[in-house]
Design an enzyme around this catalytic site. Sequence first.
Site, PDB file in Angstrom:
ATOM      1  N   TRP A 152       6.718   1.602   2.059  1.00  0.00           N
ATOM      2  CA  TRP A 152       8.135   1.651   1.685  1.00  0.00           C
ATOM      3  C   TRP A 152       8.418   2.878   0.830  1.00  0.00           C
ATOM      4  CZ3 TRP A 152      11.444  -3.268   0.668  1.00  0.00           C
ATOM      5  CH2 TRP A 152      11.451  -4.070   1.826  1.00  0.00           C
TER       6      TRP A 152
ATOM      7  N   ASP B  76       9.558  -5.803  -2.450  1.00  0.00           N
ATOM      8  CA  ASP B  76       8.756  -6.392  -1.376  1.00  0.00           C
ATOM      9  C   ASP B  76       7.594  -7.158  -1.989  1.00  0.00           C
ATOM     10  OD1 ASP B  76       8.162  -6.907   1.309  1.00  0.00           O
ATOM     11  OD2 ASP B  76       6.757  -5.241   1.417  1.00  0.00           O
TER      12      ASP B  76
ATOM     13  N   ASP C 289       3.201  -1.991  -8.994  1.00  0.00           N
ATOM     14  CA  ASP C 289       2.408  -3.008  -8.314  1.00  0.00           C
ATOM     15  C   ASP C 289       1.292  -3.485  -9.223  1.00  0.00           C
ATOM     16  OD1 ASP C 289       0.604  -4.373  -6.246  1.00  0.00           O
ATOM     17  OD2 ASP C 289       2.286  -3.697  -5.015  1.00  0.00           O
TER      18      ASP C 289
ATOM     19  N   PRO D 253       0.780  -1.234   0.000  1.00  0.00           N
ATOM     20  CA  PRO D 253       0.000   0.000   0.000  1.00  0.00           C
ATOM     21  C   PRO D 253       0.811   1.284   0.000  1.00  0.00           C
ATOM     22  CG  PRO D 253       0.072  -0.903   2.199  1.00  0.00           C
ATOM     23  CD  PRO D 253       0.794  -1.895   1.327  1.00  0.00           C
ATOM     24  N   GLY D 254       2.137   1.227   0.017  1.00  0.00           N
ATOM     25  CA  GLY D 254       2.936   2.422  -0.179  1.00  0.00           C
ATOM     26  C   GLY D 254       3.807   2.855   0.970  1.00  0.00           C
TER      27      GLY D 254
ATOM     28  N   LYS E  15      12.705  -9.296  -0.764  1.00  0.00           N
ATOM     29  CA  LYS E  15      12.096 -10.216   0.193  1.00  0.00           C
ATOM     30  C   LYS E  15      12.005 -11.599  -0.418  1.00  0.00           C
ATOM     31  CE  LYS E  15       7.624 -10.051   0.877  1.00  0.00           C
ATOM     32  NZ  LYS E  15       6.314  -9.546   1.327  1.00  0.00           N
TER      33      LYS E  15
END
Length: 325
Positions: A98, A204, A116, A95-96, A265
Amino acid sequence: MIDRVWPGRRLLLAWPGTRPLGAGAARPAWLAGVRAASNSSSSKRWNQRQQNDHYRKEAVLQGLRSRAAYKLLQLDHQYKLFRPGMTVVDLGFAPGSWSQVAVDRTSPGGRVVGVDILPCAPPKGASAIQGNFLAPATQDSLRQYVRDHDRGRPVARDGAAPAYLELEREQAAADAAADAGDAGADGTGAGPDADKVVDLVLSDMSDPWPLVEYPWIRTLSQPHYRMANTSGIGVRDHAMSMDLCDAALTFAVDMLKVDGHFVCKFFSGPEEKLLEARLKRMFRTVKRNKPEASRKASREMFFVATRRKKNVSYEDVYLTSERVW
């Protein structure tokens, strides 16, 4: 016919050709099972964990979009990933949180571009591209975007004199271009690393598990929760995370500057050693890390690779000229 019950009100939705439930109508047996599932012990444990989560509370107080911001903040504290004026690519940014950290750490003059598969408005100061990063078209769009030096950067007000830091960055960029020219084999300034424009690649990304039923239960219908949770099948989660990491690494091979950094990740499994070996061929330092903000029950970990080496090609990293992504 679906009977949805929300806190404080009742909403009856009827499919075409059906009749709404009346006061004396019998409820479907499967609906009772859904109600029971929403009040199950696992749901109560999840709610209790959310209420007691220190990082979640802090994220709300700080205006961050999710607690995941603290994972990146802890990695930055340990490895010094950011500096002002950087170009940062945030893969799987929704959702933002990072991107919020990246915007703050790279200002003034930096730019942050998120990608995304989910539709998500980027945080203030960042740009976004919606698309599946495993698709070549999405990667091509991202390459074109970051190669334009002015796209995604703050616009100076009319008549305002350029700031000292901006002049300093322009001079540093000119010096770097001159150094790249000296490194070119033909002396024309077209060295193998001259077209690299990204300073930091963050990944991520997770594979969203499909939503097949119970769309009115918030913990299932909220796509960001589905992106954050694993499927429960370890082999599947590990394999997909390796594909996503390789896609991010391939992009980094093409676009990451010399001495740039890479964070991805992954979920543990047998192929992580192969990924680590690829990273070591490309970067001077490669570390595994599980930030304190990452829940202990989570199987996620991060590779933090710093300081990209000079003149490293795709063939050097993957030991083959056949490109996958």
